[in-house]
Write a protein that holds these residues in place. Structure first.
Motif, mmCIF file in Angstrom:
data_model
loop_
_atom_site.group_PDB
_atom_site.id
_atom_site.type_symbol
_atom_site.label_atom_id
_atom_site.label_comp_id
_atom_site.label_asym_id
_atom_site.label_seq_id
_atom_site.Cartn_x
_atom_site.Cartn_y
_atom_site.Cartn_z
ATOM 1 N N ILE A 167 0.842 -1.203 0.000
ATOM 2 C CA ILE A 167 0.000 0.000 0.000
ATOM 3 C C ILE A 167 0.875 1.251 0.000
ATOM 4 O O ILE A 167 0.613 2.213 -0.735
ATOM 5 C CB ILE A 167 -0.945 -0.008 1.218
ATOM 6 C CG1 ILE A 167 -1.954 -1.153 1.087
ATOM 7 C CG2 ILE A 167 -1.669 1.335 1.341
ATOM 8 C CD1 ILE A 167 -2.839 -1.322 2.297
ATOM 9 N N GLU A 168 1.930 1.244 0.822
ATOM 10 C CA GLU A 168 2.847 2.373 0.838
ATOM 11 C C GLU A 168 3.510 2.552 -0.527
ATOM 12 O O GLU A 168 3.712 3.676 -0.993
ATOM 13 C CB GLU A 168 3.917 2.170 1.915
ATOM 14 C CG GLU A 168 3.404 2.303 3.343
ATOM 15 C CD GLU A 168 3.079 3.745 3.692
ATOM 16 O OE1 GLU A 168 3.567 4.641 2.983
ATOM 17 O OE2 GLU A 168 2.330 3.975 4.661
ATOM 18 N N ASP A 169 3.836 1.438 -1.169
ATOM 19 C CA ASP A 169 4.451 1.505 -2.499
ATOM 20 C C ASP A 169 3.500 2.138 -3.498
ATOM 21 O O ASP A 169 3.883 2.984 -4.314
ATOM 22 C CB ASP A 169 4.847 0.096 -2.946
ATOM 23 C CG ASP A 169 5.667 0.107 -4.228
ATOM 24 O OD1 ASP A 169 6.041 1.200 -4.687
ATOM 25 O OD2 ASP A 169 5.936 -0.972 -4.771
ATOM 26 N N LEU A 170 2.222 1.740 -3.441
ATOM 27 C CA LEU A 170 1.237 2.294 -4.373
ATOM 28 C C LEU A 170 1.006 3.781 -4.150
ATOM 29 O O LEU A 170 0.688 4.514 -5.089
ATOM 30 C CB LEU A 170 -0.093 1.542 -4.232
ATOM 31 C CG LEU A 170 -0.108 0.089 -4.713
ATOM 32 C CD1 LEU A 170 -1.433 -0.566 -4.366
ATOM 33 C CD2 LEU A 170 0.134 0.012 -6.209
ATOM 34 N N ALA A 173 8.641 5.522 -6.624
ATOM 35 C CA ALA A 173 9.304 4.230 -6.470
ATOM 36 C C ALA A 173 8.304 3.107 -6.692
ATOM 37 O O ALA A 173 7.142 3.205 -6.307
ATOM 38 C CB ALA A 173 9.937 4.100 -5.083
ATOM 39 N N GLY A 174 8.766 2.024 -7.325
ATOM 40 C CA GLY A 174 7.945 0.821 -7.473
ATOM 41 C C GLY A 174 6.715 1.038 -8.322
ATOM 42 O O GLY A 174 6.793 1.405 -9.492
ATOM 43 N N TYR A 175 5.540 0.823 -7.717
ATOM 44 C CA TYR A 175 4.268 0.952 -8.415
ATOM 45 C C TYR A 175 3.513 2.164 -7.900
ATOM 46 O O TYR A 175 3.776 2.680 -6.817
ATOM 47 C CB TYR A 175 3.416 -0.306 -8.218
ATOM 48 C CG TYR A 175 4.019 -1.551 -8.822
ATOM 49 C CD1 TYR A 175 3.808 -1.863 -10.155
ATOM 50 C CD2 TYR A 175 4.821 -2.396 -8.059
ATOM 51 C CE1 TYR A 175 4.364 -3.003 -10.724
ATOM 52 C CE2 TYR A 175 5.381 -3.540 -8.615
ATOM 53 C CZ TYR A 175 5.148 -3.832 -9.945
ATOM 54 O OH TYR A 175 5.705 -4.946 -10.501
ATOM 55 N N ALA A 176 2.542 2.599 -8.685
ATOM 56 C CA ALA A 176 1.715 3.738 -8.295
ATOM 57 C C ALA A 176 0.335 3.590 -8.909
ATOM 58 O O ALA A 176 0.170 2.929 -9.940
ATOM 59 C CB ALA A 176 2.355 5.056 -8.747
ATOM 60 N N ILE A 177 -0.659 4.171 -8.238
ATOM 61 C CA ILE A 177 -2.021 4.183 -8.764
ATOM 62 C C ILE A 177 -2.180 5.414 -9.636
ATOM 63 O O ILE A 177 -1.886 6.536 -9.219
ATOM 64 C CB ILE A 177 -3.053 4.193 -7.629
ATOM 65 C CG1 ILE A 177 -2.890 2.944 -6.759
ATOM 66 C CG2 ILE A 177 -4.469 4.272 -8.190
ATOM 67 C CD1 ILE A 177 -3.816 2.907 -5.563
ATOM 68 N N LEU A 208 -9.860 4.959 -16.392
ATOM 69 C CA LEU A 208 -9.428 3.768 -15.658
ATOM 70 C C LEU A 208 -8.501 4.153 -14.520
ATOM 71 O O LEU A 208 -7.560 4.924 -14.704
ATOM 72 C CB LEU A 208 -8.698 2.801 -16.594
ATOM 73 C CG LEU A 208 -9.452 2.338 -17.842
ATOM 74 C CD1 LEU A 208 -8.561 1.392 -18.659
ATOM 75 C CD2 LEU A 208 -10.758 1.674 -17.489
ATOM 76 N N LEU A 209 -8.786 3.597 -13.347
ATOM 77 C CA LEU A 209 -7.822 3.657 -12.248
ATOM 78 C C LEU A 209 -7.040 2.357 -12.298
ATOM 79 O O LEU A 209 -7.602 1.273 -12.125
ATOM 80 C CB LEU A 209 -8.547 3.790 -10.900
ATOM 81 C CG LEU A 209 -9.315 5.095 -10.662
ATOM 82 C CD1 LEU A 209 -9.996 5.073 -9.316
ATOM 83 C CD2 LEU A 209 -8.360 6.278 -10.758
ATOM 84 N N TYR A 210 -5.741 2.458 -12.528
ATOM 85 C CA TYR A 210 -4.951 1.255 -12.748
ATOM 86 C C TYR A 210 -3.610 1.354 -12.035
ATOM 87 O O TYR A 210 -3.210 2.420 -11.553
ATOM 88 C CB TYR A 210 -4.725 1.051 -14.242
ATOM 89 C CG TYR A 210 -3.792 2.050 -14.888
ATOM 90 C CD1 TYR A 210 -2.470 1.711 -15.207
ATOM 91 C CD2 TYR A 210 -4.200 3.352 -15.157
ATOM 92 C CE1 TYR A 210 -1.608 2.638 -15.780
ATOM 93 C CE2 TYR A 210 -3.341 4.270 -15.726
ATOM 94 C CZ TYR A 210 -2.055 3.914 -16.019
ATOM 95 O OH TYR A 210 -1.206 4.845 -16.590
ATOM 96 N N VAL A 211 -2.919 0.242 -11.967
ATOM 97 C CA VAL A 211 -1.588 0.184 -11.350
ATOM 98 C C VAL A 211 -0.537 0.274 -12.457
ATOM 99 O O VAL A 211 -0.571 -0.473 -13.421
ATOM 100 C CB VAL A 211 -1.413 -1.123 -10.563
ATOM 101 C CG1 VAL A 211 -0.010 -1.196 -9.961
ATOM 102 C CG2 VAL A 211 -2.462 -1.227 -9.465
#
Length: 358
Positions: free
Chosen positions: A290-293, A298-302, A349-352
């Motif tokens: 969740i912190e990554d999103l 860094a990493g993934y994001a919404i 779209l809300l996506y990763v």
């Protein structure tokens, strides 16, 4: 009555937006590039030498219009000497302009150069005045041009984190973010980050208008108290009926008050933190994801994007991106919603996404 009349004559009862730009210096501040002292001295020295060179060339080109006490024709070194003693106001008088044209050049060109030369030499003395003038000009230009910007009211932990998230996604350049706060110390920090700052109470309509809330695209309410957040939201909604207002509060019981005040979205900080703490006791890896999103750098994001033409009619569950939800006509639809059998043109779209892939 006399006191009220005196205040009107002095302009003390005028709204902030009606005051001239020079009167707003100190309450509003525009960011500017910071240069080192060495670079400042080098730049001023270069300008001073440029003024000296211009004066020397002008005198040399019209050297027949000047008279030396020895009666000799002026050399380039003589012209340089004359320019140096003239610009520095030493003026020994051994070389003087004798023709009308030379005297006119002295009045119209050499004298302004002398003034500029002296200002450069005593630049530290007039620094405060020139800075105020530059600030007044920047404020006037910014107020005339600003539009569709984001206003963050409160530059505490929540306000700083919100700005970091916006800038991390490259959605809002520093010039498009305005910070409103009462604390000059935190405003100095915001200015150091390249942000426009306005000192004042966010519950006052004059202060929000000074930040051009009436032309803002979004307003972030990040005050420390829920009652203050409600009053700020009410004031902001009255001034900016079309802006997106996002507010942060501590207690969930106040959420409906913020929504009734005009907030488009309300974030309950205490409950959100509590949920994460509860999850972390059993599944800490989930909290890390969740912190990554929520961390855009860094990493993934919404992220959010429009549906592409080739995706229309397909299932949101089987697209190349990992879709979390769909926004249709301003309404958030989860993937299990019955009306979401297929994505339609105009959906968002809300996506990763990964940070390196837009």
């Amino acid at each position: 009555m006399a006191s009220a009349r005196w205040r009107r004559l002095r302009g003390l009862d005028e709204p902030l937006t009606a005051q001239p730009s020079y009167a707003l210096v100190g309450r509003m501040h525009m960011p500017q590039r910071q240069s080192s002292p060495g670079r400042t001295v080098y730049r001023r020295t270069a300008i001073a030498f440029a003024a000296l060179l211009v004066s020397t060339l002008l005198v040399y080109l019209d050297r027949d219009g000047y008279q030396d006490v020895q009666g000799d024709r002026l050399s380039f070194l003589d012209c340089l000497y004359y320019s140096a003693v003239t610009l520095s106001t030493t003026g020994y008088g051994d070389i003087t302009p004798v023709t009308e044209f030379s005297r006119m050049i002295n009045v119209l060109v050499i004298t302004p150069l002398r003034i500029a030369f002296l200002i450069l030499l005593v630049g530290t003395t007039v620094e405060a005045f020139t800075e105020n003038s530059r600030q007044a000009f920047r404020i006037q230009r910014w107020r005339r041009r600003v539009k569709d910007h984001t206003i963050v009211i409160g530059y505490g932990t929540k306000g700083k984190t919100a700005i970091a998230a916006m800038r991390g996604d490259d959605e809002s350049p520093p010039k498009d973010i305005v910070v409103v706060d009462n604390d000059q110390a935190v405003l100095d920090q915001a200015e150091g980050k390249g942000l426009v700052t306005v000192r004042g109470d966010g519950t006052k309509s004059d202060v929000l208008r000074l930040a051009s809330a009436q032309r803002a695209a979004a307003i972030v309410v990040a005050t420390g108290r829920d009652d203050t957040a409600a009053l700020v939201t009410l004031t902001a909604r009255e001034i900016a009926p079309e802006a997106t207002i996002v507010a942060a509060i501590r207690e969930a019981e106040n959420q409906h008050l913020l929504e009734q005040s005009g907030a488009n979205s309300v974030v309950v900080s205490s409950e959100t933190a509590g949920r994460l703490l509860g999850i972390a006791t059993t599944t800490p890896s989930v909290v890390e994801i969740i912190e990554d999103l929520l961390t855009p750098d860094a990493g993934y994001a919404i992220a959010e994007r429009e549906v592409e033409q080739q995706e229309v009619g397909g299932s949101a569950k089987h697209l190349n991106d990992i879709v979390l939800a769909v926004v249709r006509d301003g309404q958030l639809l989860r993937l299990d919603a019955p009306e979401l059998d297929a994505v339609e043109a105009g959906d968002r779209l809300l996506y990763v996404r990964t940070v390196n892939n837009p």
